[in-house]
Design an enzyme around this catalytic site. Structure first.
Site, mmCIF file in Angstrom:
data_model
loop_
_atom_site.group_PDB
_atom_site.id
_atom_site.type_symbol
_atom_site.label_atom_id
_atom_site.label_comp_id
_atom_site.label_asym_id
_atom_site.label_seq_id
_atom_site.Cartn_x
_atom_site.Cartn_y
_atom_site.Cartn_z
ATOM 1 N N LYS A 1 0.821 -1.202 0.000
ATOM 2 C CA LYS A 1 0.000 0.000 0.000
ATOM 3 C C LYS A 1 0.862 1.262 0.000
ATOM 4 O O LYS A 1 0.413 2.336 -0.403
ATOM 5 C CB LYS A 1 -0.875 0.040 1.284
ATOM 6 C CG LYS A 1 -1.825 -1.087 1.480
ATOM 7 C CD LYS A 1 -2.577 -0.851 2.804
ATOM 8 C CE LYS A 1 -3.354 -2.058 3.243
ATOM 9 N NZ LYS A 1 -3.934 -1.857 4.591
ATOM 10 N N GLY A 2 2.051 1.123 0.532
ATOM 11 C CA GLY A 2 2.868 2.290 0.902
ATOM 12 C C GLY A 2 3.079 3.335 -0.171
ATOM 13 O O GLY A 2 3.242 4.514 0.140
ATOM 14 N N GLU B 1 7.901 2.532 -5.638
ATOM 15 C CA GLU B 1 7.899 1.930 -4.299
ATOM 16 C C GLU B 1 8.109 3.026 -3.263
ATOM 17 O O GLU B 1 8.759 4.041 -3.552
ATOM 18 C CB GLU B 1 9.028 0.883 -4.269
ATOM 19 C CG GLU B 1 9.262 0.183 -2.969
ATOM 20 C CD GLU B 1 8.082 -0.638 -2.478
ATOM 21 O OE1 GLU B 1 7.040 -0.039 -2.149
ATOM 22 O OE2 GLU B 1 8.215 -1.868 -2.394
ATOM 23 N N ASP B 2 7.560 2.852 -2.079
ATOM 24 C CA ASP B 2 7.770 3.877 -1.050
ATOM 25 C C ASP B 2 9.141 3.761 -0.393
ATOM 26 O O ASP B 2 9.791 4.762 -0.139
ATOM 27 C CB ASP B 2 6.649 3.844 0.016
ATOM 28 C CG ASP B 2 6.518 2.497 0.691
ATOM 29 O OD1 ASP B 2 7.027 1.489 0.157
ATOM 30 O OD2 ASP B 2 5.893 2.428 1.768
ATOM 31 N N ASP C 1 14.337 -1.330 1.738
ATOM 32 C CA ASP C 1 14.950 -1.608 3.037
ATOM 33 C C ASP C 1 15.981 -2.730 2.831
ATOM 34 O O ASP C 1 17.100 -2.477 2.398
ATOM 35 C CB ASP C 1 13.820 -1.989 3.993
ATOM 36 C CG ASP C 1 14.251 -2.061 5.433
ATOM 37 O OD1 ASP C 1 15.436 -1.887 5.717
ATOM 38 O OD2 ASP C 1 13.392 -2.299 6.310
ATOM 39 N N LYS D 1 16.798 3.124 2.217
ATOM 40 C CA LYS D 1 17.531 2.863 3.468
ATOM 41 C C LYS D 1 18.719 1.969 3.118
ATOM 42 O O LYS D 1 18.665 0.756 3.331
ATOM 43 C CB LYS D 1 16.624 2.098 4.432
ATOM 44 C CG LYS D 1 15.712 2.918 5.292
ATOM 45 C CD LYS D 1 15.036 1.937 6.255
ATOM 46 C CE LYS D 1 14.124 2.575 7.240
ATOM 47 N NZ LYS D 1 13.516 1.562 8.137
ATOM 48 N N PHE E 1 12.737 4.123 11.932
ATOM 49 C CA PHE E 1 11.386 3.813 11.476
ATOM 50 C C PHE E 1 10.674 5.089 11.066
ATOM 51 O O PHE E 1 10.624 6.053 11.811
ATOM 52 C CB PHE E 1 10.612 3.096 12.578
ATOM 53 C CG PHE E 1 9.687 2.088 11.996
ATOM 54 C CD1 PHE E 1 10.089 0.782 11.828
ATOM 55 C CD2 PHE E 1 8.427 2.472 11.537
ATOM 56 C CE1 PHE E 1 9.249 -0.133 11.229
ATOM 57 C CE2 PHE E 1 7.584 1.561 10.933
ATOM 58 C CZ PHE E 1 7.998 0.253 10.777
ATOM 59 N N ASP F 1 3.538 3.442 6.977
ATOM 60 C CA ASP F 1 2.795 3.168 8.208
ATOM 61 C C ASP F 1 3.645 2.525 9.290
ATOM 62 O O ASP F 1 4.708 1.980 9.028
ATOM 63 C CB ASP F 1 1.646 2.205 7.912
ATOM 64 C CG ASP F 1 2.153 0.777 7.704
ATOM 65 O OD1 ASP F 1 3.073 0.583 6.884
ATOM 66 O OD2 ASP F 1 1.659 -0.139 8.379
ATOM 67 N N ARG G 1 -0.319 6.567 7.810
ATOM 68 C CA ARG G 1 -0.162 6.688 6.350
ATOM 69 C C ARG G 1 -0.652 8.037 5.832
ATOM 70 O O ARG G 1 -0.158 8.554 4.843
ATOM 71 C CB ARG G 1 -0.942 5.585 5.615
ATOM 72 C CG ARG G 1 -0.391 4.185 5.775
ATOM 73 C CD ARG G 1 -1.004 3.259 4.725
ATOM 74 N NE ARG G 1 -0.891 1.848 5.075
ATOM 75 C CZ ARG G 1 0.158 1.070 4.776
ATOM 76 N NH1 ARG G 1 1.194 1.576 4.152
ATOM 77 N NH2 ARG G 1 0.159 -0.205 5.110
HETATM 78 C C1 PRP Z 1 7.362 -2.181 2.831
HETATM 79 C C2 PRP Z 1 7.673 -1.301 1.638
HETATM 80 C C3 PRP Z 1 8.310 -2.250 0.666
HETATM 81 C C4 PRP Z 1 9.006 -3.241 1.554
HETATM 82 C C5 PRP Z 1 10.462 -2.905 1.592
HETATM 83 O O1 PRP Z 1 6.133 -2.769 2.594
HETATM 84 O O2 PRP Z 1 6.510 -0.728 1.113
HETATM 85 O O3 PRP Z 1 7.351 -2.888 -0.148
HETATM 86 O O4 PRP Z 1 8.428 -3.135 2.852
HETATM 87 O O5 PRP Z 1 11.155 -3.792 2.386
HETATM 88 P P1 PRP Z 1 12.351 -4.708 1.897
HETATM 89 O O6 PRP Z 1 13.281 -3.878 1.028
HETATM 90 O O7 PRP Z 1 12.989 -5.095 3.206
HETATM 91 O O8 PRP Z 1 11.789 -5.878 1.172
HETATM 92 P P2 PRP Z 1 5.188 -3.365 3.741
HETATM 93 O O9 PRP Z 1 5.377 -4.841 3.782
HETATM 94 O O10 PRP Z 1 5.413 -2.597 5.009
HETATM 95 O O11 PRP Z 1 3.745 -3.103 3.154
HETATM 96 P P3 PRP Z 1 2.929 -1.747 2.917
HETATM 97 O O12 PRP Z 1 3.530 -1.088 1.675
HETATM 98 O O13 PRP Z 1 1.535 -2.218 2.681
HETATM 99 O O14 PRP Z 1 3.072 -0.865 4.123
#
Ligand code: PRP
Length: 175
Positions: free
Chosen positions: A42-43, A98-99, A102, A130, A151, A158, A164
């Site tokens: 969703k991000g 992508e938001d 990580d 990050k 964070f 979120d 959000r």
């Molecule tokens: C978050 C973000 C990425 C992912 C990044 O999604 O939106 O999709 O984690 O992490 P990574 O590089 O460690 O794989 P999340 O699972 O929190 O879902 P959301 O977008 O619905 O908040």
């Protein structure tokens, strides 16, 4: 939500300015083309909404949703596509939005899935990178902001589904 200690990391004016710059760069790079912009739910929904409205090229919009099982800090963590795009991306220019990047696991997986469908080109635009948290090497083609560990919430991001809607990005303290 009220008890969460947080400080502004990227304010709305700074975000707007950076999104404008990214959109200008993307518009130049895709001049004469019509990319399929794929948002990762969703991000990414707020970032993507702002970004595409500042492009001066046409685009097609689609979305995916991914779910990771177990701890995302474990590199063996499995990722599954729970909602796919509805567009046939073969031969198209695909831009994933992508938001946050990580560990890099989510985008590594998604890029592999999309690449198998033979798009004409495939690039990634991430709002926040990050870098220090990477478990697999991954470089986004366009990056809004980089940050160290910590964070963040707001602008689509979120913490347990909270925050959000906030128009600025906040770093959360004392979790
Ligand atoms: C978050 C973000 C990425 C992912 C990044 O999604 O939106 O999709 O984690 O992490 P990574 O590089 O460690 O794989 P999340 O699972 O929190 O879902 P959301 O977008 O619905 O908040």
């Amino acid at each position: 939500m009220e008890e969460m200690k947080k400080e502004v990391l990227f304010g709305r004016d700074l975000i707007a300015k950076r999104v404008e710059e990214l959109a200008a760069q993307i518009s130049r790079d895709y001049r004469g083309r019509e990319p399929v912009v794929v948002g990762v739910m969703k991000g990414a929904f707020i970032f993507m909404a702002d970004l595409i409205r500042r492009l001066d090229i046409p685009c097609v919009v689609d979305f995916v949703r991914l779910r990771s099982y177990g701890s995302s800090s474990v590199s063996s963590g499995r990722i599954e596509l729970t909602k796919d795009v509805e567009t046939d991306v073969a031969g198209r220019d695909v831009l994933i939005v992508e938001d946050i990047v990580d560990t890099g696991l989510t985008l590594t997986y998604l890029v592999e899935v999309m690449r198998a469908r033979k798009p004409a080109s495939l690039k990634v635009c991430a709002f926040i990178d990050k870098r220090l948290r990477r478990e697999v090497p991954f470089e986004a083609d366009y990056v809004g902001f980089t940050m160290d560990d910590g964070f963040v919430i707001g602008y689509g991001l979120d913490f347990n589904e909270q925050g959000r809607f906030l128009p600025d990005v906040f770093i959360v303290r004392d979790l």
